[in-house]
Scaffold this motif. Structure first.
Motif, short mmCIF file in Angstrom:
data_model
loop_
_atom_site.label_atom_id
_atom_site.label_comp_id
_atom_site.label_asym_id
_atom_site.label_seq_id
_atom_site.Cartn_x
_atom_site.Cartn_y
_atom_site.Cartn_z
N SER A 1 -0.94 4.72 -15.43
CA SER A 1 -1.27 3.26 -15.37
C SER A 1 -1.38 2.67 -16.66
O SER A 1 -0.42 1.55 -16.78
CB SER A 1 -2.50 2.86 -14.69
OG SER A 1 -2.53 3.40 -13.38
N VAL B 1 0.33 0.18 -4.74
CA VAL B 1 -1.09 -0.44 -4.70
C VAL B 1 -1.51 -0.78 -6.30
O VAL B 1 -2.05 -1.86 -6.63
CB VAL B 1 -1.92 0.21 -3.96
CG1 VAL B 1 -3.24 -0.33 -3.99
CG2 VAL B 1 -1.43 0.05 -2.44
N ILE B 2 -1.64 0.32 -6.92
CA ILE B 2 -2.01 0.15 -8.34
C ILE B 2 -1.12 -0.84 -9.01
O ILE B 2 -1.65 -1.85 -9.90
CB ILE B 2 -2.11 1.35 -9.13
CG1 ILE B 2 -2.98 2.45 -8.28
CG2 ILE B 2 -2.42 1.33 -10.55
CD1 ILE B 2 -2.93 3.89 -8.92
N CYS C 1 0.53 -3.37 -7.95
CA CYS C 1 0.06 -4.63 -7.42
C CYS C 1 -0.98 -5.19 -8.02
O CYS C 1 -1.35 -6.42 -8.39
CB CYS C 1 -0.01 -4.67 -5.94
SG CYS C 1 1.49 -4.29 -4.95
N ILE C 2 -2.17 -4.17 -8.34
CA ILE C 2 -3.57 -4.81 -8.86
C ILE C 2 -3.35 -5.20 -10.17
O ILE C 2 -3.65 -6.22 -10.76
CB ILE C 2 -4.31 -3.55 -8.81
CG1 ILE C 2 -4.78 -3.37 -7.12
CG2 ILE C 2 -5.93 -3.95 -9.38
CD1 ILE C 2 -5.57 -2.18 -7.03
N PHE D 1 -1.33 -8.58 -10.36
CA PHE D 1 -2.24 -9.59 -10.15
C PHE D 1 -3.10 -9.97 -11.18
O PHE D 1 -3.54 -11.21 -11.57
CB PHE D 1 -2.80 -9.10 -9.02
CG PHE D 1 -4.05 -10.22 -8.50
CD1 PHE D 1 -3.74 -11.32 -7.79
CD2 PHE D 1 -5.41 -10.04 -8.76
CE1 PHE D 1 -4.71 -12.29 -7.45
CE2 PHE D 1 -6.32 -11.00 -8.60
CZ PHE D 1 -6.07 -12.09 -7.91
N GLY D 2 -3.70 -8.89 -11.95
CA GLY D 2 -4.43 -9.00 -13.15
C GLY D 2 -3.77 -9.87 -14.22
O GLY D 2 -4.32 -10.95 -14.79
#
Length: 266
Positions: A77, A244-245, A247-248, A251-252
């Motif tokens: 990440s 999913v990670i 997307c998170i 979004f942040g």
């Protein structure tokens, strides 16, 4: 000491309605997300959908837990986030400066505009092999891919914003003997703040697209690498977990830009 309430009843009711609408929208957003996740889990649990092909929320959470436990989650990440932030910053700063130069010099603008339009229409993925030859495989190539995707959009959007400033306002400043720099600093740049925030929002999405595209081409780490690797070994749980990670994190970044928008409300 009592506060004087100078607001009318109609105004107070209007403010209350705005607050209710705001909370309703937040509730509906959460409800839609929970409903989608719940339906997805239900359909895979009842075997209406095959979890081998679409995974499921519970399997994704489990996979993320495995990645977090062995440290893979944070390392991959961080690599993708680093590449995205660097590409985002370089593209935004240089795209903005190029737009200023094009606004400043009409001859340069008219000369380069056709080339900028052509560069924008060129599929950046086609430049992948050339980029690798130029800067080598790995992080530099990924950042360059990210920059190429964002910088043209930034330049074109900001140039359009600069050129849309009312001619009458510019003539007024000229009549007061304002220099070109003063016109730029006092009028053109402040008037383009709305478009700049919009460009930041666009660049958030495009920078993630660029970094993931770059990792598809050349990477041994990162979320894009996990998605490609998961696809190669037919492990859809890994693919969906990385997505999913992604997307998170996206979004942040978008949320931070939204905070900037609220701080500098125009």
């Amino acid at each position: 000491m009592k506060k004087n309430n100078n607001f009318s009843k109609t105004h107070i009711e209007y403010v209350k309605k705005l607050k209710k609408d705001k909370y309703l929208i937040i509730f509906l957003r959460i409800f839609v997300l929970v409903a989608i996740i719940g339906l997805w889990e239900l359909l895979t649990y009842t075997k209406v959908l095959d979890p081998f092909f679409v995974s499921s929320p519970s399997r994704i959470i489990s996979q993320i837990g495995i990645l977090a436990k062995n440290g893979t989650l944070f390392s991959h990440s961080w690599i993708t986030l680093y590449e995205t932030l660097i590409g985002f910053a370089i593209a935004t700063v240089f795209g903005y400066l190029i737009a200023v130069v094009l606004w400043w010099n009409e001859k340069v603008r008219k000369t380069l505009e056709p080339y900028i339009v052509v560069l924008n229409s060129l599929p950046k993925i086609a430049l992948g092999p050339v980029i690798i030859l130029w800067v080598g495989a790995g992080t530099p190539a990924i950042i360059l891919m990210c920059v190429l995707i964002c910088i043209v959009i930034t330049t074109m959007s900001m140039l359009s914003a600069f050129m849309s400033v009312e001619e009458g306002k510019i003539l007024l400043l000229k009549s007061m003997h304002a220099s070109k720099f003063q016109i730029l600093w006092k009028l053109v740049l402040p008037n383009s703040m709305r478009e700049f925030i919009s460009v930041l929002k666009i660049n958030v999405g495009m920078s993630w697209v660029g970094s993931i595209m770059g990792e598809y081409l050349t990477s041994k780490a990162g979320l894009g690498y996990l998605i490609v690797y998961g696809g190669q070994i037919f492990k859809i749980d890994l693919v969906m977990s990385a997505t999913v990670i992604l997307c998170i994190l996206a979004f942040g970044m978008y949320y931070l830009v939204s905070l900037l928008e609220k701080k500098y409300k125009y």
